[in-house]
Design a protein around this motif. Structure first.
Motif, PDB file in Angstrom:
ATOM      1  N   ASN A  50      15.678 -61.752  42.631  1.00  0.00           N
ATOM      2  CA  ASN A  50      16.110 -63.144  42.758  1.00  0.00           C
ATOM      3  C   ASN A  50      15.846 -64.001  41.518  1.00  0.00           C
ATOM      4  O   ASN A  50      16.601 -64.939  41.229  1.00  0.00           O
ATOM      5  CB  ASN A  50      15.416 -63.795  43.950  1.00  0.00           C
ATOM      6  CG  ASN A  50      15.603 -62.994  45.222  1.00  0.00           C
ATOM      7  OD1 ASN A  50      16.550 -62.210  45.328  1.00  0.00           O
ATOM      8  ND2 ASN A  50      14.712 -63.166  46.186  1.00  0.00           N
ATOM      9  N   ASN A  51      14.769 -63.675  40.807  1.00  0.00           N
ATOM     10  CA  ASN A  51      14.395 -64.538  39.687  1.00  0.00           C
ATOM     11  C   ASN A  51      15.369 -64.465  38.520  1.00  0.00           C
ATOM     12  O   ASN A  51      15.278 -65.251  37.588  1.00  0.00           O
ATOM     13  CB  ASN A  51      12.963 -64.236  39.217  1.00  0.00           C
ATOM     14  CG  ASN A  51      12.792 -62.781  38.808  1.00  0.00           C
ATOM     15  OD1 ASN A  51      13.560 -61.913  39.225  1.00  0.00           O
ATOM     16  ND2 ASN A  51      11.788 -62.522  38.004  1.00  0.00           N
ATOM     17  N   LYS A 104      19.814 -66.952  38.584  1.00  0.00           N
ATOM     18  CA  LYS A 104      20.276 -68.187  37.960  1.00  0.00           C
ATOM     19  C   LYS A 104      20.808 -67.942  36.546  1.00  0.00           C
ATOM     20  O   LYS A 104      21.945 -68.332  36.230  1.00  0.00           O
ATOM     21  CB  LYS A 104      19.150 -69.223  37.895  1.00  0.00           C
ATOM     22  CG  LYS A 104      19.648 -70.562  37.357  1.00  0.00           C
ATOM     23  CD  LYS A 104      18.521 -71.570  37.206  1.00  0.00           C
ATOM     24  CE  LYS A 104      18.014 -71.589  35.773  1.00  0.00           C
ATOM     25  NZ  LYS A 104      17.139 -72.744  35.478  1.00  0.00           N
ATOM     26  N   SER A 151      19.174 -68.215  45.093  1.00  0.00           N
ATOM     27  CA  SER A 151      18.298 -68.597  43.982  1.00  0.00           C
ATOM     28  C   SER A 151      16.844 -68.598  44.440  1.00  0.00           C
ATOM     29  O   SER A 151      16.549 -68.328  45.599  1.00  0.00           O
ATOM     30  CB  SER A 151      18.683 -70.001  43.509  1.00  0.00           C
ATOM     31  OG  SER A 151      18.687 -70.890  44.620  1.00  0.00           O
ATOM     32  N   MET A 152      15.963 -68.900  43.498  1.00  0.00           N
ATOM     33  CA  MET A 152      14.544 -68.979  43.823  1.00  0.00           C
ATOM     34  C   MET A 152      14.244 -70.227  44.659  1.00  0.00           C
ATOM     35  O   MET A 152      13.297 -70.241  45.441  1.00  0.00           O
ATOM     36  CB  MET A 152      13.711 -69.020  42.545  1.00  0.00           C
ATOM     37  CG  MET A 152      13.808 -67.759  41.703  1.00  0.00           C
ATOM     38  SD  MET A 152      12.979 -66.314  42.428  1.00  0.00           S
ATOM     39  CE  MET A 152      11.274 -66.616  41.872  1.00  0.00           C
ATOM     40  N   GLU A 204      17.186 -74.568  41.389  1.00  0.00           N
ATOM     41  CA  GLU A 204      17.950 -73.527  40.701  1.00  0.00           C
ATOM     42  C   GLU A 204      19.361 -73.427  41.266  1.00  0.00           C
ATOM     43  O   GLU A 204      20.344 -73.317  40.541  1.00  0.00           O
ATOM     44  CB  GLU A 204      17.276 -72.168  40.885  1.00  0.00           C
ATOM     45  CG  GLU A 204      16.192 -71.845  39.899  1.00  0.00           C
ATOM     46  CD  GLU A 204      15.884 -70.345  39.910  1.00  0.00           C
ATOM     47  OE1 GLU A 204      14.903 -69.945  39.275  1.00  0.00           O
ATOM     48  OE2 GLU A 204      16.647 -69.572  40.563  1.00  0.00           O
ATOM     49  N   TRP A 206       9.583 -55.329  44.438  1.00  0.00           N
ATOM     50  CA  TRP A 206       9.613 -56.711  43.954  1.00  0.00           C
ATOM     51  C   TRP A 206       9.722 -57.711  45.102  1.00  0.00           C
ATOM     52  O   TRP A 206       9.354 -58.875  44.950  1.00  0.00           O
ATOM     53  CB  TRP A 206      10.753 -56.912  42.943  1.00  0.00           C
ATOM     54  CG  TRP A 206      12.137 -56.688  43.483  1.00  0.00           C
ATOM     55  CD1 TRP A 206      12.861 -55.546  43.441  1.00  0.00           C
ATOM     56  CD2 TRP A 206      12.955 -57.668  44.146  1.00  0.00           C
ATOM     57  NE1 TRP A 206      14.081 -55.728  44.051  1.00  0.00           N
ATOM     58  CE2 TRP A 206      14.167 -57.013  44.490  1.00  0.00           C
ATOM     59  CE3 TRP A 206      12.787 -59.025  44.501  1.00  0.00           C
ATOM     60  CZ2 TRP A 206      15.208 -57.665  45.158  1.00  0.00           C
ATOM     61  CZ3 TRP A 206      13.819 -59.664  45.177  1.00  0.00           C
ATOM     62  CH2 TRP A 206      15.015 -58.995  45.504  1.00  0.00           C
ATOM     63  N   ALA A 247       6.686 -63.808  42.239  1.00  0.00           N
ATOM     64  CA  ALA A 247       7.286 -64.149  40.948  1.00  0.00           C
ATOM     65  C   ALA A 247       8.717 -63.637  40.836  1.00  0.00           C
ATOM     66  O   ALA A 247       9.558 -64.242  40.173  1.00  0.00           O
ATOM     67  CB  ALA A 247       6.440 -63.559  39.824  1.00  0.00           C
ATOM     68  N   ALA A 248       8.998 -62.543  41.490  1.00  0.00           N
ATOM     69  CA  ALA A 248      10.348 -61.975  41.423  1.00  0.00           C
ATOM     70  C   ALA A 248      11.215 -62.410  42.603  1.00  0.00           C
ATOM     71  O   ALA A 248      12.434 -62.541  42.485  1.00  0.00           O
ATOM     72  CB  ALA A 248      10.275 -60.443  41.397  1.00  0.00           C
ATOM     73  N   GLY A 271      10.482 -65.123  44.867  1.00  0.00           N
ATOM     74  CA  GLY A 271      10.495 -66.531  45.235  1.00  0.00           C
ATOM     75  C   GLY A 271       9.742 -66.773  46.531  1.00  0.00           C
ATOM     76  O   GLY A 271       8.847 -67.590  46.605  1.00  0.00           O
TER      77      GLY A 271
END
Lengths: 378, 378, 378, 378
Positions: free
Chosen positions: D83-84, D87, D107-108, D112, D179, D184-185, D187
């Motif tokens: 997800n990160n 965008k 998105s996160m 975004e 992930w 961080a990856a 969200g």
């Protein structure tokens, strides 16, 4: 020789029937010292109460519940009235030294419940509250499995009780038949009527609830009132949803409504544990769904257990494997356990004190819903 | 004032319990002129019969069934003995002018059944045979739907009755508990015990059977005999399968066994008609599966009907929608219908004559199986 | 580098689609040396076959299947024609040294089948028959469980295949779309079309069938024929039921019909063993029902296994647990197994010889039905 | 002649497979002007991406997604990364004038998402987000039924998405495979991964959500991190529950967890209306449960509709009634609809803008949970 236990029944509606049936059948199926005797039934409508007494074999009738309490020949008072009368009758019965079997919910609110518990504990009389679903054999077996540690750490508890009988906006509120829609008689709507069942079972199976966040809704805002003959505001909750945290760290999710088209009395519960999970559904109350992670990998699956075998709770007293029992048997089991408890001098859960815990959760739920979703401690 | 109907029960095993329960409950739930009275129960073991009488509230006991028949205060004789005694008791009871309620199957074979029917019709006494599953509300509703023509032309009828309780080869045969495995007491195995139920329902729902082709098997060839203490040949059929033709042109398929691991009392039936189909399963007896071709195309599907509503057969006498009844209620319904029938001077099906038709099918089935699959007219 | 396997498809109806899809997808999901190439498709309607070739990416078309067989660039011939053409095409293909994948049933009758097997075995070419349901993962897992001895001694095998698409008497017979109703093209009705599937699986799971007793019926006696434009007698069997004995001593029961209102393609099978039982249903083909008697007593129940996990047959090649595959995947599995078999120089069951056994049972069934229920050896 | 649509796939994990399969199959089953061409796939691991390209027939590979965007021969970019990265890739692709198909969640967070929507709308490129479950035929049919007014006023919407794959505390977080456990990856945890699906369907079926009240929990507080090799705090939500109000006055209830032992990918939804109700369950995605109050009283029941008929959404493109499709087909349907939309110059919902609404609900849910149960406007 069996000991007689003389029952005085207060109220003779739907619950009066389920209890009377339980008293009449229990000794045919369970070996117990005590034998209930249908001694008296009271109700304000003389003709109605007479007809009921004839149908069920009550020896006498009374038109005032106070007479039941005054009678020396009554050992136990069974309270089947609308909720707003529970407190007065229970306290009077306790003061008269009667055993008490009280319909659920215990009271209109926690405050009433506390007074009732104080009175009954002061009197020291045997007591129980008719949260009958604990004693569906599948639910009792769920309790055994949890207590044996077979689920391991519990992560989730969810339950709902869905009905659809009040969708019709022409349905009036109040009076004998429809007091459940009248806040003055019922105290609350689905919270006290339906969620109380779910909460009682949850507390029994999964321990205390610490915080709740709730939402309620009244879909039909006004209904004709049977007693006043006028359209009046509906003050009960038609639907109630809440999530909560249990003392054991698990999360709870509860929902009840009378606006779920297609569901008649769908009380379902599910418990997800680290090692195993279980589910139950009142619409097929003789089945327990069971998933055990220790089953061999490729063969894991939810088992549909037909709870009709002699090694399953209460079932050795009934028929043979494969032959199901029904709704009414949950009451018979509660009577059997009550009679056994007084024989042994033990409490018969849920006691008034146990039921007070359910009341506290209900109150917290209704309070949280007032400021939608605000967190409330129980 | 209710009229009393004095019952004399012969035999007090499993069926003695189901019938006694039905007599005791029927007037609490059904408004009827007649009220059964548990007058007497007979059995050869004095201690056993005494205990049973106490548990169920029988006023007296007898050690010989002939006493029951001789007693003037008995109105109706209920026969719950092993099959090999049905004929003698029924004929004696008929000759004494008693009403008769006889456990199924009617007799050891067609010849016995014909003698019984002759005697009972000569005596002109009220009579019924306990094929109780007709009166599971879902099955009664199936009858209504078929009679209303909702299925149209019938193409297929299939039923099976699967159990697994005799897989263990160490299980003995004979004696009080296990007479069903002893051909001398039972007449046949699954054919008379289980398929007879399926056949009774089938004849009721779908009319006469004209020809049958059958296969039987006895998987465990010898079992210890409880009466002789020796290993003896098992002479009953452990499993029986047959296909047949009905008078209405539809095809039938029936199977029963006690070797279907995982099934306790799985009696299922399915009827496929031109316009609609239905299915039922004893393991969830409060449900009827229904498929209606006239439903809009993309929305067609099998409906799982929870038979617990007041407009469904017998259900207005019980609880509220969503709350199920169980196995025992099928017997209560039969007693209710029997009492109503005598009140109205009408027969209460299945009568001995109706049950004789089932016996004829059973005989044809067993005869066909002797020369595996040979066609036999009924 | 992958080896190419050039496919020549004969016939491009419903089965042409399922096979083409399988060829196109197999290498995306299974690692295999061989990669099918859609080389050619033949059909008598030039326009139709062209459109099909475009849709599926066939490199070329032919209007006569003999051309397919003559082409040097074709490695394998896939026969998707009506049944009456299987023999001629298969024998020609075998003589030309082509591998053959033939739709089921193998042939119009046993005699044809024997000629086909002789030809193919003489030619020594790789071959398989598209009894695709063996390769539903749940069915393949059933095979594993039986082979591992988990069911113990088998007592019962039952299967049925129920449809309802020919109830409408206005449906014509014959021609491209409805050749299955035309005995001249199909050989038989439900026996070859549907029961053949059930028999193939049964022989695979439970071994040989020794004797059968059967009944057939044709409910709609005449239908308009698409080729002649006239009402003509329907010569296929609309429904067929048979019971049988297996070589391992178990009893079999099979039924098929196209007159079971409410069932679209309900192929169910159930096997009852001493220690365990299993059930499967094509309408939910990703589930296996499993009952294991060695589960703890009070917790025994039928498990509904969602066959979507990597340790279940074929499933590691698909998605993740909980995500189901469907009907078309059974064909992909068969192609994958066929490609692996030729890679390893092994047969890919069911071979023509295996399928001939199914043909023999079908013939015995149809023969038994001619003299209703007469016992026939297979 | 078909028009080619050259696809550039970014990321080749699980979703890369489902999309590639969809592109490869869509034209075999749907008649469309556009034919996707598997032009290029990018990924950081050269060996991995090469293997994937070979398996799926991609014409070329890239090691940097920017190359995909730079290539003139790519018409559409399909984003299957964690997800990160959504965008950055989406905005770059939009600026390059590519069509975009983006995995969910969009998105996160909402911020975004708003930037992405702005970019894509400015560029005016065709776009869609892979909320594939809308296009399970049963779910699409649910949409039809609601839009036709068959449910009447809606009272309740409930959905849950239950899994059990992270119960094991030894499972690490982070890296290629895991992930989804790394905030961080990903969200968020179940909110973005699972509830986002439920929310997307809910907004589509039942309209906007106005307020939410939520609770989240992280049961396993620390897990080894695959990238750092150290035990690190788990920052995602393991479980999330919320209730809400919809703009149409109905109440919503949502739950998701990865700690529900026994459930693999149990996404269920239920809608209760005044006139009818419906239910769906991803574990049997080819079925829709339907209750219609206008069915005759005693015959009312939940219908289990086998969604496999030609008059049901998408199903005329597949097999014949009774034969189910599976998970992967939901993606094929989305590709088919996307291709048809660009052919007609129409949007293919859910567009980025539609998906932004789901993002807003997710953000409100996570925000509410921070102050447990606080009411948040969407």
């Amino acid at each position: 020789m069996p000991k007689k236990l003389n029952i005085g029944l207060v109220g003779y509606g739907f619950m009066g029937r389920t209890h009377s049936n339980a008293y009449r059948k229990v000794n045919n199926f369970f070996e117990l010292d005590y034998h209930p005797v249908l001694k008296a039934v009271s109700g304000r409508n003389a003709e109605g109460v007479k007809k009921f007494a004839d149908q069920w074999g009550y020896e006498s009738t009374e038109s005032d519940w106070r007479k039941i309490i005054d009678r020396k020949d009554i050992d136990a008072v069974d309270i089947c009235t609308p909720n707003n009368l529970h407190k007065e009758i229970a306290i009077a019965a306790a003061q008269a030294g009667k055993m008490i079997l009280c319909e659920k919910p215990l009271s209109m609110d926690t405050k009433e419940g506390e007074e009732m518990v104080a009175a009954i504990e002061k009197a020291g009389v045997a007591n129980t509250v008719w949260y009958n679903y604990r004693r569906a054999p599948a639910v009792t077996m769920a309790k055994q499995l949890i207590d044996e540690g077979r689920l391991g750490r519990i992560f989730h508890y969810r339950a709902n009780f869905l009905q659809d009988w009040t969708i019709n906006a022409d349905l009036p509120q109040g009076g004998t038949a429809l007091w459940r829609l009248d806040a003055a008689a019922a105290g609350s709507g689905v919270t006290g009527d339906l969620l109380a069942h779910c909460i009682d079972t949850a507390l029994w199976l999964n321990g205390s609830i610490t915080t709740v966040n709730a939402m309620t809704e009244t879909f039909v805002k006004e209904r004709m009132h049977n007693l006043t003959g006028k359209m009046e505001q509906v003050k009960i909750d038609d639907a109630c949803t809440f999530f909560c945290r249990f003392g054991n760290g698990s999360l709870g999710l509860f929902e009840s409504t009378r606006y779920a088209r297609g569901h008649k009395a769908l009380y379902t519960l599910e418990v997800n544990g680290e090692k195993a999970s279980l589910k139950w559904d009142l619409h097929d109350l003789h089945r327990l769904q069971w998933f055990d992670h220790k089953d061999e990998g490729r063969l894991r699956g939810w088992r549909s257990i037909h709870v009709s075998d002699g090694d399953q709770p209460y079932m050795k007293n009934w028929w043979v494997p494969g032959l199901q029992i029904g709704y009414e048997h949950t009451f018979i089991h509660q009577v059997a356990d009550f009679l056994k408890a007084i024989q042994e001098g033990k409490p018969c859960p849920p006691t008034f004190r146990d039921a007070l815990e359910t009341q506290k959760v209900c109150d917290a739920v209704l309070s949280s819903a007032k400021e939608e979703g605000s967190v409330k401690k129980v």
